[in-house]
Design an enzyme around this catalytic site. Structure first.
Site, PDB file in Angstrom:
ATOM      1  N   GLY A  96     -10.098   5.716   7.234  1.00  0.00           N
ATOM      2  CA  GLY A  96      -9.801   4.502   7.985  1.00  0.00           C
ATOM      3  C   GLY A  96      -8.348   4.411   8.378  1.00  0.00           C
ATOM      4  O   GLY A  96      -7.773   5.343   8.924  1.00  0.00           O
ATOM      5  N   ASP A 133     -11.606   6.789  -0.688  1.00  0.00           N
ATOM      6  CA  ASP A 133     -11.021   5.458  -0.571  1.00  0.00           C
ATOM      7  C   ASP A 133     -11.378   4.934   0.813  1.00  0.00           C
ATOM      8  O   ASP A 133     -11.170   5.621   1.819  1.00  0.00           O
ATOM      9  CB  ASP A 133      -9.496   5.552  -0.732  1.00  0.00           C
ATOM     10  CG  ASP A 133      -8.784   4.252  -0.422  1.00  0.00           C
ATOM     11  OD1 ASP A 133      -8.973   3.294  -1.198  1.00  0.00           O
ATOM     12  OD2 ASP A 133      -8.028   4.196   0.572  1.00  0.00           O
ATOM     13  N   ASP A 135     -10.703   2.425   3.809  1.00  0.00           N
ATOM     14  CA  ASP A 135      -9.619   1.606   4.354  1.00  0.00           C
ATOM     15  C   ASP A 135     -10.038   1.040   5.712  1.00  0.00           C
ATOM     16  O   ASP A 135      -9.420   1.320   6.733  1.00  0.00           O
ATOM     17  CB  ASP A 135      -8.342   2.457   4.478  1.00  0.00           C
ATOM     18  CG  ASP A 135      -7.113   1.629   4.805  1.00  0.00           C
ATOM     19  OD1 ASP A 135      -7.217   0.394   4.845  1.00  0.00           O
ATOM     20  OD2 ASP A 135      -6.046   2.224   5.038  1.00  0.00           O
ATOM     21  N   GLU A 137     -10.033  -1.680   8.193  1.00  0.00           N
ATOM     22  CA  GLU A 137      -9.154  -2.820   8.473  1.00  0.00           C
ATOM     23  C   GLU A 137      -9.582  -3.521   9.771  1.00  0.00           C
ATOM     24  O   GLU A 137      -9.078  -3.197  10.832  1.00  0.00           O
ATOM     25  CB  GLU A 137      -7.715  -2.340   8.568  1.00  0.00           C
ATOM     26  CG  GLU A 137      -7.195  -1.660   7.302  1.00  0.00           C
ATOM     27  CD  GLU A 137      -5.737  -1.250   7.404  1.00  0.00           C
ATOM     28  OE1 GLU A 137      -4.965  -1.876   8.171  1.00  0.00           O
ATOM     29  OE2 GLU A 137      -5.370  -0.289   6.719  1.00  0.00           O
ATOM     30  N   MET A 199      -2.962  -4.327  -0.269  1.00  0.00           N
ATOM     31  CA  MET A 199      -1.871  -4.034   0.668  1.00  0.00           C
ATOM     32  C   MET A 199      -0.913  -5.224   0.727  1.00  0.00           C
ATOM     33  O   MET A 199      -0.844  -5.965   1.713  1.00  0.00           O
ATOM     34  CB  MET A 199      -2.438  -3.682   2.035  1.00  0.00           C
ATOM     35  CG  MET A 199      -3.222  -2.375   2.028  1.00  0.00           C
ATOM     36  SD  MET A 199      -3.789  -1.837   3.667  1.00  0.00           S
ATOM     37  CE  MET A 199      -5.178  -2.949   3.894  1.00  0.00           C
ATOM     38  N   TYR A 201       1.969  -5.953   1.530  1.00  0.00           N
ATOM     39  CA  TYR A 201       3.129  -5.716   2.408  1.00  0.00           C
ATOM     40  C   TYR A 201       2.714  -6.101   3.819  1.00  0.00           C
ATOM     41  O   TYR A 201       1.561  -6.491   4.042  1.00  0.00           O
ATOM     42  CB  TYR A 201       3.608  -4.266   2.327  1.00  0.00           C
ATOM     43  CG  TYR A 201       2.526  -3.211   2.194  1.00  0.00           C
ATOM     44  CD1 TYR A 201       1.703  -2.877   3.262  1.00  0.00           C
ATOM     45  CD2 TYR A 201       2.330  -2.553   0.976  1.00  0.00           C
ATOM     46  CE1 TYR A 201       0.720  -1.906   3.127  1.00  0.00           C
ATOM     47  CE2 TYR A 201       1.345  -1.578   0.847  1.00  0.00           C
ATOM     48  CZ  TYR A 201       0.546  -1.259   1.929  1.00  0.00           C
ATOM     49  OH  TYR A 201      -0.431  -0.299   1.800  1.00  0.00           O
ATOM     50  N   ASP A 202       3.652  -6.036   4.752  1.00  0.00           N
ATOM     51  CA  ASP A 202       3.421  -6.552   6.112  1.00  0.00           C
ATOM     52  C   ASP A 202       3.055  -8.032   6.072  1.00  0.00           C
ATOM     53  O   ASP A 202       2.300  -8.528   6.911  1.00  0.00           O
ATOM     54  CB  ASP A 202       2.318  -5.765   6.843  1.00  0.00           C
ATOM     55  CG  ASP A 202       2.703  -4.318   7.094  1.00  0.00           C
ATOM     56  OD1 ASP A 202       3.922  -4.039   7.164  1.00  0.00           O
ATOM     57  OD2 ASP A 202       1.806  -3.472   7.202  1.00  0.00           O
TER      58      ASP A 202
END
Length: 341
Positions: A96, A133, A135, A137, A199, A201-202
């Protein structure tokens, strides 16, 4: 946007209400996770002495919606080969990433989903990996310019159930989660997954912090502390959570978008470093005191690592290995703090 604002208010209310009576659990009775995302586009080989897990970024849902395409397969083989010398190391393929789509179409079809799940097993076996994993989004959201459906969350649950059934209990199945704890039915997927990489962050761009540990005047919507609490409230226990940390910062538009830690020193000649003691993160200001860059350094990451340990979290993860300087300042700080060396 209105729904997001209400969510943030709700999360903040949970944190404020629980702060006075919150008690931290006992420390984890197993080796903590120190996970690095390692990208296909970099030629830097990760040092297994400072990580326990590597997520190789990225694989993608194929254009036919039923298999996995891997960026730079030769590099993945090189990284997986590290396991022969470092038997403690776990290597996974992360499927991802931002703008990586076709998840919705794959997960919505019984046939496509079954084929994709079988390809997860093929990739694990062919490359000698420890797991996968996910991911995506994000399920039910097209914010990254990908297709979505209102059924995505339920289909994601089915996907994780089927992956677990095919790869077995001895392989790792993880996911990357938005800091808001939205998009996934954590209570439903909990029985199938090993852990969740938040996540954290951002979460803001100048004049706000990228990843503040605690709320301060420079916090935009969420702090790391509030994000962790939101995940617990959503149904994931602390010992299944890894705390995400950035090896990069965000700058004002005149300077670009982001800056890796290894390049942070280039700002020192023109700007002034400052420290937010409430948020436990550094930042830069210009000569007029205007906030121009939010970033993390060894001091702020050490605070975050200790926070994760004190909360009883499984460990930490960071994006991404190549953002560090040549001396390995950040990765060594993270590993040594978590492992108490």
């Amino acid at each position: 946007m209105k729904k997001l604002t209400l969510l943030f208010v709700f999360i903040l209310g949970i944190c404020i209400a629980s702060k006075s009576q919150e008690t931290f659990p006992a420390k984890l009775n197993k080796t903590p996770v120190v996970l690095a995302y390692v990208t296909a586009g970099s030629d830097i080989m990760p040092d297994p002495n400072y990580v326990t897990h590597i997520n190789y970024a990225f694989g993608h849902v194929s254009e036919t919606f039923n298999s996995i395409d891997i960026d730079n397969e030769a590099r993945l083989r090189q990284i997986a080969a590290l396991k022969s010398t470092y038997p403690h190391l776990k290597v996974m393929l992360s499927v991802g990433g931002w703008t990586s789509g076709r998840f919705s179409e794959m997960a919505a079809s019984v046939i496509n989903r079954r084929s994709f799940v079988n390809d997860c097993k093929r990739v694990i076996d062919e490359f000698g990996l420890d797991g996968v994993d996910l991911d995506w989004e994000y399920p039910t959201s097209s914010v990254a310019g990908i297709s979505s459906s209102s059924d995505d969350t339920d289909n994601f649950t089915l996907l994780m159930k089927e992956i677990r059934g095919v790869i077995g209990e001895d392989r790792l199945l993880t996911l990357a989660s938005a800091c808001t704890a939205q998009y996934y039915d954590f209570k439903a997927i909990d029985q199938y997954i090993d852990f969740v990489n938040i996540m954290t962050y951002d979460m803001g761009r100048p004049p706000f912090h990228n990843a503040p540990l605690h709320r301060s005047e420079f916090t935009s919507d969420l702090s790391i502390e509030e994000s962790v609490q939101a995940h617990v409230a959503a149904g994931i226990s602390l010992d299944k959570l890894t705390l995400g940390m950035p090896f990069y910062g965000h700058v004002i538009k005149e300077l670009g978008d982001f800056i890796n830690y290894k390049d942070i020193h280039t700002l020192d000649e023109k700007y002034t470093r400052k420290w937010d003691d409430e948020g436990k993160v550094p930042y830069f200001t210009d000569k007029d005191g205007y906030f121009v860059c939010s970033f993390d350094n060894a001091e702020s990451l050490a605070y975050k690592c200790r926070y994760a340990l004190n909360r009883g979290m499984l460990g930490v993860m960071y994006w991404e290995y190549n953002g560090d300087d040549a001396e390995g300042t950040l990765r060594k700080t993270v590993y040594n703090t978590v492992m108490k060396k």
